[in-house]
Design an enzyme around this catalytic site. Structure first.
Site, PDB file in Angstrom:
ATOM      1  N   PRO A  10       0.788  -1.227   0.000  1.00 48.02           N
ATOM      2  CA  PRO A  10       0.000   0.000   0.000  1.00 48.02           C
ATOM      3  C   PRO A  10       0.827   1.287   0.000  1.00 48.02           C
ATOM      4  O   PRO A  10       1.854   1.369   0.664  1.00 48.02           O
ATOM      5  CB  PRO A  10      -0.839  -0.099   1.276  1.00 48.02           C
ATOM      6  CG  PRO A  10      -0.170  -1.123   2.115  1.00 48.02           C
ATOM      7  CD  PRO A  10       0.509  -2.064   1.173  1.00 48.02           C
ATOM      8  N   ASN A  11       0.322   2.231  -0.750  1.00 48.97           N
ATOM      9  CA  ASN A  11       0.867   3.593  -0.878  1.00 48.97           C
ATOM     10  C   ASN A  11       2.114   3.682  -1.749  1.00 48.97           C
ATOM     11  O   ASN A  11       2.595   4.780  -2.021  1.00 48.97           O
ATOM     12  CB  ASN A  11       1.135   4.216   0.515  1.00 48.97           C
ATOM     13  CG  ASN A  11      -0.133   4.339   1.329  1.00 48.97           C
ATOM     14  OD1 ASN A  11      -1.082   4.986   0.889  1.00 48.97           O
ATOM     15  ND2 ASN A  11      -0.187   3.699   2.480  1.00 48.97           N
ATOM     16  N   ARG A  18       4.494  11.002  -2.547  1.00 51.95           N
ATOM     17  CA  ARG A  18       4.442  10.724  -1.106  1.00 51.95           C
ATOM     18  C   ARG A  18       5.811  10.934  -0.455  1.00 51.95           C
ATOM     19  O   ARG A  18       6.793  10.280  -0.827  1.00 51.95           O
ATOM     20  CB  ARG A  18       4.006   9.268  -0.947  1.00 51.95           C
ATOM     21  CG  ARG A  18       4.107   8.710   0.432  1.00 51.95           C
ATOM     22  CD  ARG A  18       4.009   7.191   0.403  1.00 51.95           C
ATOM     23  NE  ARG A  18       3.976   6.666   1.737  1.00 51.95           N
ATOM     24  CZ  ARG A  18       4.333   5.425   2.048  1.00 51.95           C
ATOM     25  NH1 ARG A  18       4.717   4.586   1.116  1.00 51.95           N
ATOM     26  NH2 ARG A  18       4.262   5.028   3.292  1.00 51.95           N
ATOM     27  N   TYR A  23      11.172   8.905   0.425  1.00 49.93           N
ATOM     28  CA  TYR A  23      11.091   7.867  -0.615  1.00 49.93           C
ATOM     29  C   TYR A  23      11.654   8.299  -1.968  1.00 49.93           C
ATOM     30  O   TYR A  23      11.682   7.496  -2.903  1.00 49.93           O
ATOM     31  CB  TYR A  23       9.641   7.410  -0.763  1.00 49.93           C
ATOM     32  CG  TYR A  23       9.091   6.796   0.502  1.00 49.93           C
ATOM     33  CD1 TYR A  23       9.614   5.602   0.999  1.00 49.93           C
ATOM     34  CD2 TYR A  23       8.073   7.409   1.223  1.00 49.93           C
ATOM     35  CE1 TYR A  23       9.141   5.039   2.170  1.00 49.93           C
ATOM     36  CE2 TYR A  23       7.570   6.856   2.393  1.00 49.93           C
ATOM     37  CZ  TYR A  23       8.115   5.669   2.865  1.00 49.93           C
ATOM     38  OH  TYR A  23       7.642   5.108   4.024  1.00 49.93           O
ATOM     39  N   ASN A  74       8.016  -5.712  -1.242  1.00 55.92           N
ATOM     40  CA  ASN A  74       7.984  -4.550  -0.346  1.00 55.92           C
ATOM     41  C   ASN A  74       6.579  -4.512   0.246  1.00 55.92           C
ATOM     42  O   ASN A  74       5.641  -4.025  -0.401  1.00 55.92           O
ATOM     43  CB  ASN A  74       8.303  -3.251  -1.082  1.00 55.92           C
ATOM     44  CG  ASN A  74       8.412  -2.087  -0.093  1.00 55.92           C
ATOM     45  OD1 ASN A  74       7.925  -2.173   1.037  1.00 55.92           O
ATOM     46  ND2 ASN A  74       9.041  -1.000  -0.512  1.00 55.92           N
ATOM     47  N   ALA A  77       3.399  -0.761   4.666  1.00 58.08           N
ATOM     48  CA  ALA A  77       2.937  -0.752   6.070  1.00 58.08           C
ATOM     49  C   ALA A  77       2.515  -2.134   6.551  1.00 58.08           C
ATOM     50  O   ALA A  77       2.567  -2.417   7.757  1.00 58.08           O
ATOM     51  CB  ALA A  77       1.795   0.245   6.241  1.00 58.08           C
ATOM     52  N   GLU A 101      12.567  -9.586   1.261  1.00 53.27           N
ATOM     53  CA  GLU A 101      11.843  -8.406   1.752  1.00 53.27           C
ATOM     54  C   GLU A 101      12.681  -7.174   1.425  1.00 53.27           C
ATOM     55  O   GLU A 101      13.890  -7.170   1.700  1.00 53.27           O
ATOM     56  CB  GLU A 101      11.645  -8.527   3.266  1.00 53.27           C
ATOM     57  CG  GLU A 101      10.974  -7.320   3.900  1.00 53.27           C
ATOM     58  CD  GLU A 101      10.954  -7.399   5.437  1.00 53.27           C
ATOM     59  OE1 GLU A 101      11.438  -8.410   6.002  1.00 53.27           O
ATOM     60  OE2 GLU A 101      10.456  -6.447   6.049  1.00 53.27           O
ATOM     61  N   HIS A 103      12.861  -2.710   1.411  1.00 55.62           N
ATOM     62  CA  HIS A 103      12.319  -1.404   1.799  1.00 55.62           C
ATOM     63  C   HIS A 103      13.181  -0.323   1.178  1.00 55.62           C
ATOM     64  O   HIS A 103      14.421  -0.453   1.142  1.00 55.62           O
ATOM     65  CB  HIS A 103      12.311  -1.240   3.321  1.00 55.62           C
ATOM     66  CG  HIS A 103      11.461  -2.253   4.000  1.00 55.62           C
ATOM     67  ND1 HIS A 103      10.086  -2.170   4.027  1.00 55.62           N
ATOM     68  CD2 HIS A 103      11.787  -3.404   4.631  1.00 55.62           C
ATOM     69  CE1 HIS A 103       9.608  -3.229   4.659  1.00 55.62           C
ATOM     70  NE2 HIS A 103      10.606  -3.994   5.033  1.00 55.62           N
ATOM     71  N   ARG A 110      13.680   4.684  11.669  1.00 52.06           N
ATOM     72  CA  ARG A 110      12.502   5.552  11.662  1.00 52.06           C
ATOM     73  C   ARG A 110      11.674   5.339  12.941  1.00 52.06           C
ATOM     74  O   ARG A 110      12.208   4.920  13.958  1.00 52.06           O
ATOM     75  CB  ARG A 110      11.713   5.300  10.373  1.00 52.06           C
ATOM     76  CG  ARG A 110      12.557   5.617   9.117  1.00 52.06           C
ATOM     77  CD  ARG A 110      11.791   5.353   7.848  1.00 52.06           C
ATOM     78  NE  ARG A 110      10.633   6.225   7.736  1.00 52.06           N
ATOM     79  CZ  ARG A 110       9.610   6.020   6.896  1.00 52.06           C
ATOM     80  NH1 ARG A 110       9.635   4.956   6.090  1.00 52.06           N
ATOM     81  NH2 ARG A 110       8.599   6.852   6.846  1.00 52.06           N
TER      82      ARG A 110
END
Ligand code: DQA
Length: 146
Positions: A10-11, A18, A23, A74, A77, A101, A103, A110
């Site tokens: 998502p996103n 964003r 990012y 990825n 969230a 995985e 990111h 963070r």
């Protein structure tokens, strides 16, 4: 040629708009073009997808198992709380397939809620914090393991 699915949660369709300070300013289309080219260079047939829908992502992982396709994921969230995605991703590695995985940012640098990954323990490995290069490194790791 070996197929690899590059799945984005998502996103991530909002890349470029964003939080560009986190990012970057490049878009999902830019990521798709880059990952497809990196795949060609590594003799991998890369398909990039994005969804905001947990059920769709779970379905794509089921299909990866059935089609015996390696995955770069990825989870966005969903990384931090989706046991449904974790259980689906676990089926990929349990089947002897690779699941990396990735990111863009380094979640450990963070907010505290990003420090837990429920995906990490069942992934083949994790690459985080290198922007688009996280995907390039994940694809290179898959190519090296074949
Ligand atoms: C992300 C990190 C997650 O914490 C966040 O929710 C995202 C993107 C990354 O690529 O850095 O959506 O997975």
């Amino acid at each position: 040629m070996t197929s690899v699915l590059v799945l984005n949660g998502p996103n991530l369709g909002r890349l470029g708009v964003r939080e560009p300070e986190v990012y970057g300013s490049a878009t999902l289309a830019d990521l798709t073009a880059a990952a497809t080219q990196w795949g060609r260079d590594l003799a991998l047939d890369v398909e990039v997808r994005q969804t905001d829908d947990e059920a769709e992502l779970v379905g794509w992982l089921h299909a990866a198992v059935d089609d015996r396709t390696h995955v770069v994921l990825n989870p966005a969230a969903f990384t931090h709380y989706s046991y449904a995605l974790r259980d689906a991703a676990a089926q990929v590695t349990e089947a002897g397939l690779l699941l990396v995985e990735v990111h863009l940012s380094n979640p450990l640098a963070r907010e505290a809620f990003r420090h837990l990954s429920v995906i990490g323990p069942i992934a083949t490995g994790t690459v985080a914090g290198f922007g688009f290069d996280s995907y390039r490194l994940a694809l290179a790791a898959i190519a090296a393991r074949l």
